[in-house]
Design a protein around this motif. Structure first.
Motif: not given
Length: 492
Positions: A392-393, A395-396, A399-400
């Motif tokens: 999840g980290l 992916k974030c 994304y950023v």
């Protein structure tokens, strides 16, 4: 009346007492007596004596004593109370012990000796001196004490040219006994004899019962060594005599010798096994013991001393078993242990030296193992959660810092069947595709329509193409030309 029996020794006596100790009676059985007086033809009525048991009623008389003198000792021979014909003490003649009181005839100071046996010597006397003594017998189990004998006196002889050896000591060393004594003169030889202690309790002269120790005959030193097998379990007496070839000393003071007591006590052999945060201790028989363990003679207990290898603080404990546990120790810690054997009977007061020191490291305790298992379980269950969190980290972060070129979902829903990048391709990459317009069942017209190279292509009609505004004027002109051709075919 017919059961009354005449009592031997008490018939037709003129006095007021009689002695019937020679009568063959069962002295342990209750009996009853009766007495009457007679004078001529006249007789008195019978007087019945209360019943009694002779052994309980009888009193111990004085023993008979015979004395022999030496220069510094007196040999005392004792005969037990009673006569040869008496049956009263026949069963107890070997159970008597004797108390003796002795003093110098010229002095009123008495020297008391607690217990003596027939044939014993009274030592440490002065030569050429008159000594007097008296003796009484007793039975310890029956708690009977007799009367003192008459006083006997005797003169000691002149001092012998060679004194007897003194201060006899015996010790055990490995598989041998070492007998030592003190002597001032040189150029003499020694011999050692031994006697079974039970001969001391027998009647008569037992001087011929002494035996020579072969290893201690004509030795020139003040000690001799003989193997343990010479003496088995029991009680013995030892004595030593000196000789210079011409003169011979009297026998030394007799030394009581008990092999069970004199046998050296050896330290145990230690072995250890760690069990969690405890140490299992095993105490084995000493390696130097040849045949039987010393434990068969003594009530043995063990003193155990243990400490941490990094500390000087010692802990002690007593155990009467050879297999036990030291509990509640620190896990993963090195402990050192030593032990010694102690004789439990205080009158012997014997102990071994301490054994060799043995060290062992304890294992992790049950608590530590539990926490390790719990930690492993937590790690196994938390591993998927960690992976999920990392994903999840990532992916974030992606994304950023690395945004996607795909348009927002509000726009992309209109182009769900074709990626946006395919719409941006030039018309040169398009290809034609056959389309059919059916006017009626008999005529089919075929024409080609542009189509994109991408496999997920889309079909658009002319109206939609015009409404969308995504096609050029050239496309519109081509469509008009196609329509005109169709019209011409219809007119034909």
């Amino acid at each position: 009346m017919d059961n009354w029996i005449k009592l031997p020794g008490c018939q037709y006596i003129t006095g007021t007492k009689c002695n019937f100790s020679s009568a063959k009676l069962n002295v342990y059985k209750e009996i009853k007596l009766r007495i009457r007086a007679e004078k001529g033809n006249n007789t008195s009525p019978w007087y019945e004596v209360d019943s009694f048991i002779p052994f309980q009623k009888a009193q111990i008389g004085p023993p008979e004593v015979h004395l022999e003198a030496e220069d510094k000792a007196i040999i005392i021979n004792i005969s037990p109370p009673g006569t040869e014909d008496s049956v009263m003490w026949a069963m107890d003649s070997f159970s008597f012990t004797y108390s003796l009181v002795i003093w110098k005839n010229s002095s009123s100071v008495e020297k008391r000796i607690a217990t003596v046996y027939s044939g014993d010597k009274i030592y440490k006397l002065s030569p050429e001196t008159t000594y007097c003594l008296k003796v009484k017998a007793r039975l310890r189990l029956q708690r009977k004490v007799g009367f003192y004998s008459p006083v006997y006196c005797i003169n000691t002889t002149a001092e012998n040219e060679l004194p007897p050896p003194e201060n006899i000591e015996i010790d055990a060393k490995n598989q041998n006994y070492v007998l030592k004594w003190d002597y001032l003169y040189e150029n003499v030889t020694f011999q050692v004899q031994w006697l079974h202690a039970f001969f001391k309790k027998t009647l008569g002269n037992h001087s011929d019962k002494w035996k020579q120790i072969p290893e201690c005959k004509n030795v020139k030193t003040t000690q001799c060594v003989f193997p343990r097998r010479v003496f088995q379990k029991g009680i013995y007496f030892l004595r030593v005599k000196a000789s210079n070839g011409i003169n011979t000393s009297l026998w030394s003071e007799e030394k009581k010798f008990v092999p069970e007591i004199q046998t050296a006590v050896f330290p145990p052999v230690i072995s250890m096994k760690p069990i969690n945060n405890s140490l299992r201790i095993y105490l084995g028989a000493p390696k130097e013991s040849e045949n039987k363990s010393v434990n068969q003679y003594y009530p043995i207990i063990y003193e155990i001393v243990f400490w941490e290898n990094t500390s000087t603080a010692e802990s002690k404990m007593l155990e009467n078993k050879t297999d036990f546990t030291l509990p509640n120790l620190q896990p993963l810690t090195v402990y050192c242990v030593k032990a010694r054997a102690l004789v439990e009977d205080e009158k012997w007061n014997k102990s071994s030296v301490f054994s060799d020191i043995v060290c062992e490291k304890t294992q992790p305790g049950k608590t530590s193992k539990t926490w390790i298992i719990i930690g492993i379980c937590i790690a196994l269950f938390s591993f998927p959660l960690v992976i999920y969190a990392v994903k999840g980290l990532l992916k974030c972060i992606k994304y950023v810092f690395f945004p996607s070129h795909k348009p927002p979902s509000s726009i992309d829903e209109y182009f769900s069947e074709k990626p946006l990048k395919n719409l941006l391709l030039s018309t040169s990459e398009e290809q034609t595709e056959r389309c059919f317009i059916i006017e009626n069942t008999s005529t089919i017209t075929t024409f080609e329509e542009t189509h994109e190279i991408d496999e997920n292509h889309k079909q658009y009609n002319s109206q939609t193409s015009r409404d969308s505004g995504n096609y050029s004027n050239e496309d519109e002109n081509s469509e008009d030309k196609a329509s005109e051709e169709l019209l011409q075919q219809k007119t034909m």
